[in-house]
Design a protein around this motif. Sequence first.
Motif, PDB file in Angstrom:
ATOM      1  N   LYS A 280       3.145  -3.938   6.139  1.00 33.41           N
ATOM      2  CA  LYS A 280       2.448  -2.670   6.344  1.00 33.41           C
ATOM      3  C   LYS A 280       0.943  -2.888   6.284  1.00 33.41           C
ATOM      4  O   LYS A 280       0.428  -3.499   5.353  1.00 33.41           O
ATOM      5  N   TRP A 281       0.234  -2.387   7.289  1.00 37.89           N
ATOM      6  CA  TRP A 281      -1.224  -2.433   7.271  1.00 37.89           C
ATOM      7  C   TRP A 281      -1.728  -1.488   6.196  1.00 37.89           C
ATOM      8  O   TRP A 281      -1.259  -0.345   6.080  1.00 37.89           O
TER       9      TRP A 281
ATOM     10  N   LYS B 138      -5.865   1.628   8.822  1.00 33.80           N
ATOM     11  CA  LYS B 138      -5.457   1.956  10.183  1.00 33.80           C
ATOM     12  C   LYS B 138      -6.614   1.717  11.143  1.00 33.80           C
ATOM     13  O   LYS B 138      -7.775   1.578  10.717  1.00 33.80           O
ATOM     14  N   SER B 139      -6.321   1.638  12.429  1.00 35.75           N
ATOM     15  CA  SER B 139      -7.359   1.409  13.420  1.00 35.75           C
ATOM     16  C   SER B 139      -8.445   2.476  13.298  1.00 35.75           C
ATOM     17  O   SER B 139      -8.143   3.672  13.168  1.00 35.75           O
TER      18      SER B 139
ATOM     19  N   ILE C 192      -6.261  -2.633  15.226  1.00 38.49           N
ATOM     20  CA  ILE C 192      -4.970  -3.302  14.993  1.00 38.49           C
ATOM     21  C   ILE C 192      -4.319  -3.668  16.320  1.00 38.49           C
ATOM     22  O   ILE C 192      -4.238  -2.841  17.229  1.00 38.49           O
TER      23      ILE C 192
ATOM     24  N   ASP D 297       1.749  -4.424  15.323  1.00 41.38           N
ATOM     25  CA  ASP D 297       2.288  -3.372  14.472  1.00 41.38           C
ATOM     26  C   ASP D 297       3.170  -3.927  13.364  1.00 41.38           C
ATOM     27  O   ASP D 297       3.630  -5.083  13.418  1.00 41.38           O
ATOM     28  N   GLU D 298       3.428  -3.088  12.388  1.00 41.05           N
ATOM     29  CA  GLU D 298       4.321  -3.456  11.285  1.00 41.05           C
ATOM     30  C   GLU D 298       5.697  -3.845  11.829  1.00 41.05           C
ATOM     31  O   GLU D 298       6.257  -3.170  12.694  1.00 41.05           O
TER      32      GLU D 298
END
Length: 507
Positions: free
Chosen positions: A127-128, A131-132, A164, A167-168
């Motif tokens: 998980k990031w 966020k962008s 980003i 993705d996760e």
Amino acid sequence: MADILTPALGESVTEATIAKWTKKVGDAVKKDELLVELETDKVSLEVAAPADGVLGAINAAEGDTVVPGTVLGSVTEGGAAAAAAPASAPAKTAKAEAKAAPAAAASSIDITVPVMGESVAEGSMGKWLKKSGDAVKKDELLVEIETDKVAVEVSAPADGVLTIAADEGATVTPGQKIGSVSGSGAAASAPAAAAPAPAAAPANTGSAQVSGGKNDTLSPAVQRVVAENNLDPKAIAATGPKGNITKADAIAAIGQAAPAPAAAAAAPSAPRAVGPREERVKMTRLRQTIARRLKESQNTAAQLTTFNEVDMTNVMALRAQYKEVFEKRHGVKLGFMSFFTKAVVAALHEIPAVNAEIDGTDIIYKNHYDIGVAVGTEKGLVVPVLRDADTLSLAGIEKGIGALGKAARDGALTMDQLQGGTFTITNGGTYGSLMSTPILNAPQSGILGMHNIVQRPMAINGEVKIRPMMYLALSYDHRIVDGKEAVTFLVRIKELLEDPQRALLDL
């Protein structure tokens, strides 16, 4: 752009550690100028700039492990003059600076997947934590990449704004671009952070903030501990390698710190959450690997388990007598694992087949004693290896096992610490297990299972006495270890534990 590569490290040297970068991203560099120092187990190496220019990216941070050919970073050629120009040129007007701003805004630094260790070819994005579009600080933890052996942390290479690209859950490989940081983003985002914005102000204070019981700057494992125990992240002492809070820090804070104010205030009136009756969750790579390796071990080896029991009276008495002096002298507590490790090594000397492995139609006898110690973590069971246990004292064993356990719980184990064990010890007694049949850690031929110590009535010289007893289980590969050898091995361990002086005197 010229890549900065890890050079050949010398005969039999397969990896090195980043000791120090002498420049930071954005600095002007000259060809052949020293940029980074590498350390191996034999020598220190210097890596120089491949060309004149600007250090455009650093892909391997200090402390990372790299192999020959790894891209450590890159130099943007021809940038040195441009970088130096502002120092000698007349001051620009505000209008000129405004015209130059778009060019600076276009620059960005790639975030790439680091080298994840020998034989690890891919990982899964976790998980990031941002966020962008979010502003990030250099070295701020952004995401964890999970491999089938360890979790690798990826931090921001510079101040700026995050974009980003992976993705996760996505599968990624070393060197792959997973995002980028705009080099001008930090300056652009600063006014917004400073401007009056009552709703957003708390998020820009620089302190750890809780929202819904989670902290976006913490790793998922730490977030879970914080949320489940209503902890205030600001009150947790951080011991992570980059000043971050580790899971061990959060666990240590349970019961010591006051609950987070927001969570404590909401707790009395919050209704009990009712979850779904079923939940489907994708297995992590580590869990998939554990499942695959255990099943392969069952399918490959002719596994058999033999049992015995050991009277722990003398070991417990020895610990009680010397534990305070031992801790003052060596700075570590005297536990049971050092006694068991000493006994196992002595038994392996006598029964070498238990310390061997099968390779095709050959038997490989090991003349070194690298003991794997099973450690349960939130992500699953890992088995870090205590090297050359036969050369260590009781204090050395306790220190080594303690360090490996902490690294396992913090997700900081290296690939080298997880490979090459010759025999494994697992302690189910930590969780209250009375008896079990441990599964071999392939390709090893033996694993010792420790269990809970229970007071039981025993016949001692014709009298019934209450003694602290532990069941021992030795699972072994019957293809290489005969029943007689297995039983003799376990009896030898029993003898050494019931009379620990024998191990100390090498009898």
